[in-house]
Each structure stands twice: as C-alpha cells, then as structure tokens.
Design a protein around this motif. Sequence first.
Motif, PDB file in Angstrom:
ATOM      1  N   THR A  48       0.841  -1.192   0.000  1.00 13.21           N
ATOM      2  CA  THR A  48       0.000   0.000   0.000  1.00 13.21           C
ATOM      3  C   THR A  48       0.877   1.244   0.000  1.00 13.21           C
ATOM      4  N   ASP A  49       0.590   2.155  -0.914  1.00  7.84           N
ATOM      5  CA  ASP A  49       1.294   3.434  -0.978  1.00  7.84           C
ATOM      6  C   ASP A  49       0.547   4.419  -0.081  1.00  7.84           C
ATOM      7  N   TYR A  50       1.161   4.771   1.051  1.00  8.48           N
ATOM      8  CA  TYR A  50       0.539   5.692   2.002  1.00  8.48           C
ATOM      9  C   TYR A  50       1.041   7.121   1.854  1.00  8.48           C
ATOM     10  N   THR A  51       1.838   7.399   0.852  1.00 11.99           N
ATOM     11  CA  THR A  51       2.495   8.698   0.716  1.00 11.99           C
ATOM     12  C   THR A  51       1.524   9.875   0.853  1.00 11.99           C
ATOM     13  N   GLN A  52       0.398   9.836   0.159  1.00  9.09           N
ATOM     14  CA  GLN A  52      -0.531  10.980   0.168  1.00  9.09           C
ATOM     15  C   GLN A  52      -1.275  11.152   1.477  1.00  9.09           C
ATOM     16  N   GLN A  53      -1.264  10.138   2.340  1.00  6.99           N
ATOM     17  CA  GLN A  53      -1.991  10.220   3.600  1.00  6.99           C
ATOM     18  C   GLN A  53      -1.100  10.633   4.773  1.00  6.99           C
ATOM     19  N   ILE A  54       0.202  10.766   4.533  1.00  5.64           N
ATOM     20  CA  ILE A  54       1.136  11.018   5.629  1.00  5.64           C
ATOM     21  C   ILE A  54       1.274  12.512   5.912  1.00  5.64           C
ATOM     22  N   ASN A  55       1.123  12.830   7.192  1.00  3.74           N
ATOM     23  CA  ASN A  55       1.308  14.200   7.675  1.00  3.74           C
ATOM     24  C   ASN A  55       2.703  14.393   8.264  1.00  3.74           C
ATOM     25  N   ALA A  56       3.232  13.373   8.966  1.00  8.12           N
ATOM     26  CA  ALA A  56       4.535  13.498   9.622  1.00  8.12           C
ATOM     27  C   ALA A  56       5.222  12.146   9.711  1.00  8.12           C
ATOM     28  N   ILE A  57       6.554  12.186   9.698  1.00  8.52           N
ATOM     29  CA  ILE A  57       7.394  10.994   9.805  1.00  8.52           C
ATOM     30  C   ILE A  57       8.401  11.240  10.925  1.00  8.52           C
ATOM     31  N   GLU A  58       8.534  10.272  11.816  1.00  5.85           N
ATOM     32  CA  GLU A  58       9.511  10.379  12.912  1.00  5.85           C
ATOM     33  C   GLU A  58      10.341   9.101  12.965  1.00  5.85           C
ATOM     34  N   GLY A  59      11.649   9.250  13.168  1.00 10.27           N
ATOM     35  CA  GLY A  59      12.532   8.101  13.353  1.00 10.27           C
ATOM     36  C   GLY A  59      13.063   7.556  12.057  1.00 10.27           C
ATOM     37  N   TRP A  60      12.902   6.246  11.837  1.00  8.50           N
ATOM     38  CA  TRP A  60      13.318   5.549  10.623  1.00  8.50           C
ATOM     39  C   TRP A  60      14.825   5.689  10.376  1.00  8.50           C
ATOM     40  N   SER A  61      15.591   5.414  11.431  1.00  6.12           N
ATOM     41  CA  SER A  61      17.050   5.465  11.334  1.00  6.12           C
ATOM     42  C   SER A  61      17.656   4.516  12.363  1.00  6.12           C
ATOM     43  N   LEU A  62      18.957   4.277  12.228  1.00  2.48           N
ATOM     44  CA  LEU A  62      19.690   3.507  13.228  1.00  2.48           C
ATOM     45  C   LEU A  62      20.467   4.450  14.123  1.00  2.48           C
ATOM     46  N   GLU A  63      20.573   4.077  15.373  1.00  2.00           N
ATOM     47  CA  GLU A  63      21.357   4.832  16.329  1.00  2.00           C
ATOM     48  C   GLU A  63      22.403   3.892  16.907  1.00  2.00           C
ATOM     49  N   ASN A  64      23.532   4.436  17.339  1.00  3.22           N
ATOM     50  CA  ASN A  64      24.597   3.622  17.904  1.00  3.22           C
ATOM     51  C   ASN A  64      24.876   4.074  19.329  1.00  3.22           C
ATOM     52  N   SER A  65      25.195   3.120  20.182  1.00  2.00           N
ATOM     53  CA  SER A  65      25.581   3.404  21.562  1.00  2.00           C
ATOM     54  C   SER A  65      27.081   3.163  21.701  1.00  2.00           C
ATOM     55  N   PRO A  66      27.902   4.184  21.436  1.00  2.00           N
ATOM     56  CA  PRO A  66      29.354   4.001  21.496  1.00  2.00           C
ATOM     57  C   PRO A  66      29.821   3.553  22.881  1.00  2.00           C
ATOM     58  N   ILE A  67      30.933   2.852  22.898  1.00  2.00           N
ATOM     59  CA  ILE A  67      31.525   2.332  24.129  1.00  2.00           C
ATOM     60  C   ILE A  67      32.790   3.128  24.424  1.00  2.00           C
ATOM     61  N   GLU A  68      32.869   3.672  25.636  1.00  2.00           N
ATOM     62  CA  GLU A  68      34.075   4.395  26.028  1.00  2.00           C
ATOM     63  C   GLU A  68      35.207   3.394  26.272  1.00  2.00           C
ATOM     64  N   THR A  69      36.420   3.763  25.808  1.00  2.00           N
ATOM     65  CA  THR A  69      37.588   2.888  25.957  1.00  2.00           C
ATOM     66  C   THR A  69      38.771   3.669  26.528  1.00  2.00           C
ATOM     67  N   PRO A  70      38.655   4.095  27.806  1.00  2.00           N
ATOM     68  CA  PRO A  70      39.769   4.835  28.402  1.00  2.00           C
ATOM     69  C   PRO A  70      40.961   3.911  28.646  1.00  2.00           C
ATOM     70  N   ASP A  71      42.131   4.506  28.673  1.00  2.00           N
ATOM     71  CA  ASP A  71      43.316   3.739  29.028  1.00  2.00           C
ATOM     72  C   ASP A  71      44.254   4.614  29.847  1.00  2.00           C
ATOM     73  N   MET A  72      45.251   3.998  30.452  1.00  2.00           N
ATOM     74  CA  MET A  72      46.165   4.702  31.354  1.00  2.00           C
ATOM     75  C   MET A  72      47.182   5.570  30.617  1.00  2.00           C
ATOM     76  N   ALA A  73      47.279   5.436  29.306  1.00  2.00           N
ATOM     77  CA  ALA A  73      48.281   6.180  28.546  1.00  2.00           C
ATOM     78  C   ALA A  73      47.836   7.596  28.208  1.00  2.00           C
ATOM     79  N   SER A  74      46.559   7.918  28.416  1.00  2.00           N
ATOM     80  CA  SER A  74      46.079   9.215  27.971  1.00  2.00           C
ATOM     81  C   SER A  74      44.929   9.686  28.848  1.00  2.00           C
ATOM     82  N   THR A  75      44.755  11.009  28.898  1.00  2.00           N
ATOM     83  CA  THR A  75      43.584  11.562  29.582  1.00  2.00           C
ATOM     84  C   THR A  75      42.403  11.708  28.619  1.00  2.00           C
ATOM     85  N   PHE A  76      42.656  11.399  27.349  1.00  2.00           N
ATOM     86  CA  PHE A  76      41.583  11.419  26.352  1.00  2.00           C
ATOM     87  C   PHE A  76      40.841  10.086  26.400  1.00  2.00           C
TER      88      PHE A  76
END
Length: 155
Positions: free
Chosen positions: A33-61
């Motif tokens: 079904t083509d719903y294009t003409q009935q749509i008022n708004a679109i939210e989301g429809w993407s991927l998100e990533n949850s990065p992992i922090e990787t601190p180490d003793m060699a740097s303050t970064f």
Amino acid sequence: MRFNRKGITKVHYLPTIASPALLPTTAEITAGTDYTQQINAIEGWSLENSPIETPDMASTFVSKIGGDDSAADSSLTFYEDSALDDIETDLAKGTSGYIVIFSKGKAPSAKGMDVFPVTVVSNSKAYTADNEAAKITVQFTITARPVFNQTVPST
C-alpha cells in the motif's frame, strides 16, 4: 543535485517480502500500500549507535569504539479518513510487515530504497479542538536490522 523530499519520497507498507536480504520484488511492492498521500509526519526511521568508552592509562583522552546499534523510535502520522478505515485496520496494533521508504523516488533502478521490518505497537487517533485535520499516529518497532540505499527493482 539537491531536492525536496516532498513530491519525491514515497512511503509504502508491504505485508510480505520473501527475500531474506529484504529486497522486495516489483510484485511485492505492487501488492503493498502506498501511504504517501496520507502522511502528515514521519519520525525516526534510522539507526542509532551506543558508542563504548575505551579509556586507558596512557592518555587523559577517552576514546570510543562503536557499540550496539538500535532503531530509533519510529512513527507515521496519517490524516484520518472520514469514510474509510484502512489505516485503523491495515495497520492495527500487532500487525507485522515492512515499511519501505523510496527516498529518491520509486522509479525502476533508482537508489535510495530503505526497508524496515516492523510491527505496529500503537495505532492512536489524535483528538483535538484545534482547527486542524483529524490525524492518526501509528507507532512501529523495527524488529530486525533494516537495509538502506538499495536499488528499486526494475522488473
């Protein structure tokens, strides 16, 4: 070339896609079904990533590496029809299928076809006394990794 999504981008609901790679055939697109003409708004429809922090003793970064991917909360808001109830019935809570967004149009061999395996988790009418058209918001969960920027089938 820059373009405006309005008038170009198409949004379809497909009940089935046989390919495990989530590449619909022309017949499967036609059966949707083509719903294009009935749509008022679109939210989301993407991927998100949850990065992992990787601190180490060699740097303050504190560097980061890519972590788990998840889908953004996604919904489509439709204009409600005063006579038909296709959105209420075809996209009822619990319905599973595929939202296909043709970001650069639906012409055969065009790039930009994104396919999202979905389940409807909410189908709610918006009630208001404001001077605006009646609307229904359908909320989806994306149930598996979507595919992005695929080619629209040519046959």
